[in-house]
Scaffold this active site. Sequence first.
Site, short mmCIF file in Angstrom:
data_model
loop_
_atom_site.label_atom_id
_atom_site.label_comp_id
_atom_site.label_asym_id
_atom_site.label_seq_id
_atom_site.Cartn_x
_atom_site.Cartn_y
_atom_site.Cartn_z
CG HIS A 39 0.14 0.23 2.07
ND1 HIS A 39 0.12 1.49 2.87
CD2 HIS A 39 -0.14 -0.66 3.73
CE1 HIS A 39 0.24 1.80 4.06
NE2 HIS A 39 0.81 0.39 4.79
CB CYS A 40 1.63 4.13 -1.20
SG CYS A 40 0.02 4.43 -3.19
CD GLN A 41 -1.72 10.46 0.40
OE1 GLN A 41 -0.75 10.77 -0.63
NE2 GLN A 41 -2.29 11.86 0.57
N GLY B 35 -3.05 3.87 -3.33
CA GLY B 35 -2.88 2.73 -3.71
C GLY B 35 -3.15 2.91 -5.21
#
Length: 597
Positions: A515-517, A519
């Site tokens: 994940h990231c901020q 996605g």
Amino acid sequence: MTTPLSSYSTTVTNHHPTFSFESLNSISSNNSTRNNQSNSVNSLLYFNSSGSSMVSSSSDAAPTSISTTTTSTTSMTGASANADNQQVYTITEEDSINDINRKEQNSFSIQPNQTPTMLPTSSYTLQRPPGLHEYTSSISSISSTSSNSTSAPVSPALINYSPKHSRKPNSLNLNRNMKNLSLNLHDSTNGYTSPLPKSTNSNQPRSNFIMDSPSKKSTPVNRIGNNNGNDYINATLLQTPSITQTPTMPPPLSLAQGPPSSVGSESVYKFPPISNACLNYSAGDSDSEVESMSMKQAAKNTIIPPMAPPFALQSKSSPLSTPPRLHSPLGVDRGLPISMSPIQSSLNQKFNNITLQTPLNSSFSINNDEATNFNNKNNKNNNNNSTATTTITNTILSTPQNVRYNSKKFHPPEELQESTSINAYPNGPKNVLNNLIYLYSDPAQGKIDINKFDLVINVAKECDNMSLQYMNQVPNQREYVYIPWSHNSNISKDLFQITNKIDQFFTNGRKILIHCQCGVSRSACVVVAFYMKKFQLGVNEAYELLKNGDQKYIDACDRICPNMNLIFELMEFGDKLNNNEISTQQLLMNSPPTINL
């Protein structure tokens, strides 16, 4: 015998005319201006055509005698009339010869007050030659306007009055062809053709002279023969148009502030002078005043080049040919000095709301404990912690791309900063491979339990490091990996380590969360890089596989949108997988293998 023609109408009488010397004198004195030339010429033509014999009958002489309005008072007998007629012809011949000689001498010198004799057109007795299109020839009529005004009289002995004269190559055809040739030469006029010289032996005004209308011209007649036997050809008939005349130069340019009289004083063409507005002096100033001008005035208008971009600090090469130098937060570039650049110090002076801090958390401050645990997991000494914190801080300060703003009014562009309003996964994490690898946005916002996954990879610097909340961490079995990437980070060097870790857990059948901020950008690039390495695909094939998905093993993630910098990093990663000596980024940016900034 041919009958001579007269330019005036004659009256034929059947009776013998009465004649006296008084009437002859009155006729010559009253009509000398109009018919003296015509009578003398016609009489001479008559004797030339009839030969040297002057003997004729009374019936032949009667029609050719000149009839006047005056009536003679003296009557003669028939015999005396014939004798008188012969004497009249003799006298007329002598007078005509004298008149011709006198007019030949005075033909080239016309008195200023003399008016040429103009005859009406209705009095012409000769037919005009066909094919001249109403062109008034000076040869067709002896008493024409052109012969009286502009040319010398032509000798009558050279003119052929035969009805078939048009078929013979005589002087009439020669003169006509020569005049047609002169008309053809002067019909086409252009800007470079010099006009014909004006005739000097004509006193009539030439203001309405038209070159293109041959019917209105008065072409001088060539004098083919004279008493001396010399031939004269008019130079204006054979003059060739001057087509090689050099055009004149344009007029000299007038100065912006100079006097108007100086424009026409110089005949030499000059190039436009230097603009006087930049030098602040007029064109009429002397050379000493120009030389004494201060250099400070010229320095005010000097163009100052723009400052170098942040990624080309202390570089002699062109900024356009060198890519930005991006650093990974996992390591430190030993070749770079740890110091603040002059551009960063100038930014601090210009903007009060700008600070240079490490964006490890939402408050844009440094978390010393998390940074120390990430870099030194096995060291718990305070000195080591402070050293690691200083290293990360100096690394971020040396990269001007990591400048962040604390102002709440500043909003970065979408291509550089993901918006938190994007909800690409409303139904939870997406299955990207065999229900073992999942793609999602920030789990803190989605409120999911990260402890359900065996491997959690966080690649967003905007997201919190949740390693303390992840329980029961065991190496190679249960791990939490935090890599604070930005949208401009050099991710290609970290993709090998991350993809190897994912492949290790995937082979063992463990669940993985990436994940990231939001996605859709950085975490999506991690999944694309894993496809490239796992299935030996290119960047385009791996990207389309993740975007469109597979009905059985991969869910479609149609909201992914990595920026161009991350796409180039994926291409760089593909070049390293294929062991290419020259990377794609070096070819695209035309940069050398190593850059010393």
